[in-house]
Design an enzyme around this catalytic site. Structure first.
Site, PDB file in Angstrom:
ATOM      1  N   ASP A 428       0.796  -1.222   0.000  1.00 32.76           N
ATOM      2  CA  ASP A 428       0.000   0.000   0.000  1.00 32.76           C
ATOM      3  C   ASP A 428       0.831   1.275   0.000  1.00 32.76           C
ATOM      4  O   ASP A 428       0.358   2.321  -0.457  1.00 32.76           O
ATOM      5  CB  ASP A 428      -0.968  -0.002   1.190  1.00 32.76           C
ATOM      6  CG  ASP A 428      -2.105  -0.990   0.995  1.00 32.76           C
ATOM      7  OD1 ASP A 428      -2.419  -1.290  -0.171  1.00 32.76           O
ATOM      8  OD2 ASP A 428      -2.662  -1.474   1.985  1.00 32.76           O
ATOM      9  N   GLY A 433       0.851   4.695  -2.143  1.00 32.22           N
ATOM     10  CA  GLY A 433       1.234   5.888  -1.389  1.00 32.22           C
ATOM     11  C   GLY A 433       0.293   6.138  -0.240  1.00 32.22           C
ATOM     12  O   GLY A 433      -0.893   6.427  -0.433  1.00 32.22           O
ATOM     13  N   TYR A 512      -9.996  -0.645   2.861  1.00 30.27           N
ATOM     14  CA  TYR A 512      -9.496  -0.584   4.231  1.00 30.27           C
ATOM     15  C   TYR A 512      -9.079   0.831   4.612  1.00 30.27           C
ATOM     16  O   TYR A 512      -8.608   1.612   3.774  1.00 30.27           O
ATOM     17  CB  TYR A 512      -8.285  -1.502   4.407  1.00 30.27           C
ATOM     18  CG  TYR A 512      -8.605  -2.828   5.067  1.00 30.27           C
ATOM     19  CD1 TYR A 512      -8.970  -2.897   6.404  1.00 30.27           C
ATOM     20  CD2 TYR A 512      -8.548  -4.020   4.351  1.00 30.27           C
ATOM     21  CE1 TYR A 512      -9.256  -4.102   7.013  1.00 30.27           C
ATOM     22  CE2 TYR A 512      -8.838  -5.251   4.953  1.00 30.27           C
ATOM     23  CZ  TYR A 512      -9.187  -5.274   6.278  1.00 30.27           C
ATOM     24  OH  TYR A 512      -9.483  -6.470   6.895  1.00 30.27           O
TER      25      TYR A 512
END
Length: 788
Positions: A428, A433, A512
């Site tokens: 991620d 970023g 998420y």
């Protein structure tokens, strides 16, 4: 990053008690000498807000959160002196060498690189992945902190005959740009020198200076949000895809969600000669309901491969017709009737009131709180960075602890071998970023009390400058009991409440959410914490089907098992001034004494220390059975008992990858094989999996390659790489939105102080009032005390 203007959101409204009772307009605390330094406050007093206010605030458009930035001019530098009489020299820039790039500096850097393109075609095809500060050498930081910026500490500069030579200015700041050429599929790195006169202040005619540029072969840079949006549109317009969705009963493309995922590297077909994405498909049930949880209906059986360079679908196959899961009545997570439920009615307001304002002071990006001080930074890749962490220890002065703290990478591997889940191995930070996916906290205040916000500036894909307002949050939190003791003879007690200073930001990567926190405590501890929340990444099941690689959470819905790994990079400087390399790392394990004359009662155990002398020796794993931890010590500083001063790394809960040694994702994430790595500081060694993990075909790039040099660690400028993770076996209670799960570690003083640094924390005012009353009125009832 820049300090925000004074703002208040629907959950950050400055009110006093009287204002709350009388429903008056907000009013700030009265000014004082201690509050003049405090800039740009928001105040969040009450946890829980008026539903009507929430409804109004949710109508705000996303454009107000990430907006184009107007040109910014820096204030002129002036000659002045500190309260200690130290001259503050005129400087070549008004930004500290570690301050994040301003909006104006980013604009200058982009314009400079674009102007350097050889042809109009080259300039038009430039896409700007990242523009970040080139962090200067540590001795330049020391120079700035000694004479140009807070904390104005000349002792940071080594003493020379005749006194230190004080330069009249600092060297110019530099920007580092990662540029993707959409026409040639090449990635290049540019270094641009930024002068004090920015384009924004001189009508745009002034540009920076290109120091260097180079093409990096055989890599793909991180993906960008603009690419993701374009990819979604391309897939939804692809006729075979529309036909496949029609077979599943979906003709309205407004219902369809396309989440592009990087392909990772599984075979030569994923080589970085092409820029590729394999999207995951989801489908909402109501096109007029923007707050519906679309992740509740995954679309299985459709294989899509997108060429992101040319933005075309290059592979498509409807492999298996899996029926869409039925609409789950429990799928939504919004308030009250909007999710088809009723909210609790017994939650009373919780007020966080600081009538005299906060205990911290902020000057630019420099933060002082009680005896702590540090600088706040921000990068598009890592997000929040903490620089120059130090503790003011009485007569010993300002004692450094760390030069730089940040979360540099995270990996989320899934444990289902079936399509498409086996390809879910997100990096991620390196592929997307963390900073560029950060939230504006205007959309929901995650903190209470007096809050200092910082904005973050970054470039978008086409080179425009955008701002995430209220990106980083700084505030104080009550943290229960700090220490307590009651004398059983007298009945008298001393107790202190703990308070901590928290710096945080939150980002969303697809489904998420991750909150990254650094907590500073009054007893000298530093805690790193990650809070995981958001929505599970799901798969669809055939009627009557179950899978052992996850949890069935609703009819036709299945959540695969997976892990979340985070890497904290800590450039330590325990009692070391910039340029000094006097640290070492010791591993401590608890040992049970062998039965015999030294352990006749079989109760003896002791701590055994081992110096980690080299990089290969320092590849270590957690061991809770031996209470394993690691101490970073200064080899030349001792405490009052003659022991070396140090800070210890105390692991929290942790795990290692639950995958075979030949797992494809471990080619790119070899650093996950150990919980601790230690290296001597090298300016180029920043990313544990290499700078470009996206479609990376090289095995073990990054940490696993660097440590093969087996450099000495016996007395060095130490960098700790701590890898910590959580194994997530989804529960029904994680649906429809997952309650926060916490994971992290502690940096704790170990022989750093001569006694508890928290012994001087004063009692609260209420404690003093109660104590006076108790002493005056409480009779001695205990018979033993009466006899004494």
């Amino acid at each position: 990053m820049a300090s925000t203007q004074e703002k208040a959101t629907h959950c950050c409204i400055p009110k006093t008690n009287d204002d709350i009772k009388n429903n008056k307009a907000p009013r700030p605390p009265p000014p004082s000498s201690s509050t003049k330094v405090l800039q740009n406050w928001s105040v969040a007093l009450v946890s829980g807000s008026n539903p009507s206010e929430d409804t109004i605030s949710k109508r705000a458009s996303m454009a107000t959160l990430i907006r184009p930035v107007e040109p910014i001019s820096d204030p002129p530098a002036t000659n002045t002196t500190t309260s200690k009489g130290i001259s503050i020299m005129p400087r070549a820039q008004t930004s500290h060498p570690l301050d994040p790039l301003s909006a104006a500096e980013i604009s200058v850097a982009v314009a400079t690189v674009r102007a350097a393109g050889k042809t109009p075609e080259v300039r038009d095809s430039m896409r700007f992945i990242e523009v970040a500060l080139v962090e200067p050498e540590k001795h330049f930081v020391a120079l700035a902190d000694a004479y140009f910026f807070p904390p104005f500490q000349p002792s940071l500069i080594p003493r020379t005959k005749g006194g230190p030579v004080i330069p009249s200015k600092l060297p110019p700041r530099q920007a580092r740009l990662v540029v993707y050429n959409k026409r040639s599929n090449e990635t290049s790195i540019w270094i641009v020198e930024l002068s004090e006169v920015h384009a924004a202040t001189r009508g745009g005619h002034h540009r920076g200076k290109v120091i260097s540029s180079k093409v990096v072969p055989d890599v793909q840079p991180p993906m960008d949000a603009m690419e993701y949006a374009e990819c979604e549109a391309v897939v939804k317009d692809f006729p075979p895809f529309r036909e496949a969705m029609k077979k599943r009963g979906i003709e309205d493309m407004d219902l369809v969600m396309v989440d592009p995922w990087c392909v990772g590297y599984h075979s030569d077909a994923d080589a970085p000669t092409r820029r590729l994405a394999k999207p995951l498909i989801f489908c909402r049930t109501e096109s007029d309901c923007p707050i519906e949880n679309g992740y509740a209906r995954p679309v299985e059986g459709i294989h899509v491969l997108v060429d992101m360079q040319n933005m075309v679908v290059i592979e498509f196959e409807d492999r298996k017709l899996v029926p869409l899961p039925p609409a789950d009545p429990l799928r939504n997570y919004t308030a009250g009737e909007t999710r088809g439920g009723v909210d609790r009615s017994d939650v009373k307001p919780l007020q966080i009131i600081q009538p005299e304002g906060p205990s911290f002071r902020v000057s630019g990006n420099f933060v002082e709180w009680q005896k702590w001080n540090f600088r706040i930074g921000f990068t598009p890749r890592e997000g929040l960075v903490i620089y120059s962490v130090a503790y003011v220890d009485g007569s010993r002065g300002r004692r450094p602890i760390a030069h730089r703290l940040s979360f540099v990478e995270m990996v989320v591997p899934y444990g289902d071998p079936n399509e498409p889940h086996y390809r879910k191995n997100a990096f991620d930070a390196g592929e997307d970023g963390l900073g560029k996916n950060a939230h504006s906290l205007k959309k929901g205040c995650d903190c209470l009390g007096y809050i200092k916000y910082f904005d973050a500036h970054f470039t978008n894909f086409t080179g425009g400058v955008e701002t995430i307002e209220n990106c980083v949050c700084l505030h104080e939190e009550d943290h229960g009991i700090l220490w307590k003791h009651q004398d059983w003879r007298t009945g008298l007690a001393e107790v202190r409440r703990s308070r901590r200073l928290t710096v945080s930001f939150i980002c969303t990567v697809a489904n998420y959410e991750y909150g990254f926190f650094w907590h500073f405590y009054q007893d000298g501890k530093i805690e790193a914490e990650v809070k995981l929340t958001g929505i599970l990444s799901l798969g669809a099941l055939q009627p009557g089907e179950t899978r052992k690689y996850g949890t069935t959470i609703a009819p036709g819905l299945y959540a695969p098992v997976h892990q979340h790994f985070f890497v904290a990079r800590m450039d330590m400087a325990v009692d070391c001034k910039p340029g000094e390399a006097f640290n070492q790392v010791v591993e401590v394990n608890l040992k049970v004494e062998e039965p015999g004359k030294n352990n006749v009662h079989n109760n003896a155990f002791y701590a055994e220390e081992e110096l980690l002398k080299s990089e290969l020796q320092a590849m270590r794993d957690c061991d809770p059975l031996s209470a394993r931890h690691w101490i970073v010590r200064n080899t030349r500083n001792v405490n009052r008992t003659g022991q070396l001063t140090g800070f210890k790394l105390v692991p929290g809960s942790n795990c290692l990858p639950l995958a075979g040694s030949e797992a494809k994702f471990l080619r790119r994430a070899t650093f996950l094989k150990h919980n601790l790595w230690v290296t001597p500081y090298s300016r180029e060694e920043m990313h544990p999996g290499g700078e470009f993990p996206n479609q990376n075909p090289r095995v073990g790039e990054g940490l696993a390659t660097w440590v093969k040099q087996n450099r000495s660690l016996e007395e060095a400028d130490i960098v700790l790489w701590y890898v910590f993770g959580v194994t997530h076996i989804p529960r029904l209670e994680d649906w429809p939105v997952m309650p926060v799960e916490r994971i992290g570690f502690m940096l704790m003083p170990h022989g750093f102080f001569n006694c508890s640094p928290a012994v001087d924390v004063p009692p609260s005012a209420t404690d003093l009032e109660l104590k006076d009353t108790d002493i005056a009125t409480k009779p001695i009832q205990n018979g033993i005390i009466a006899k004494l």
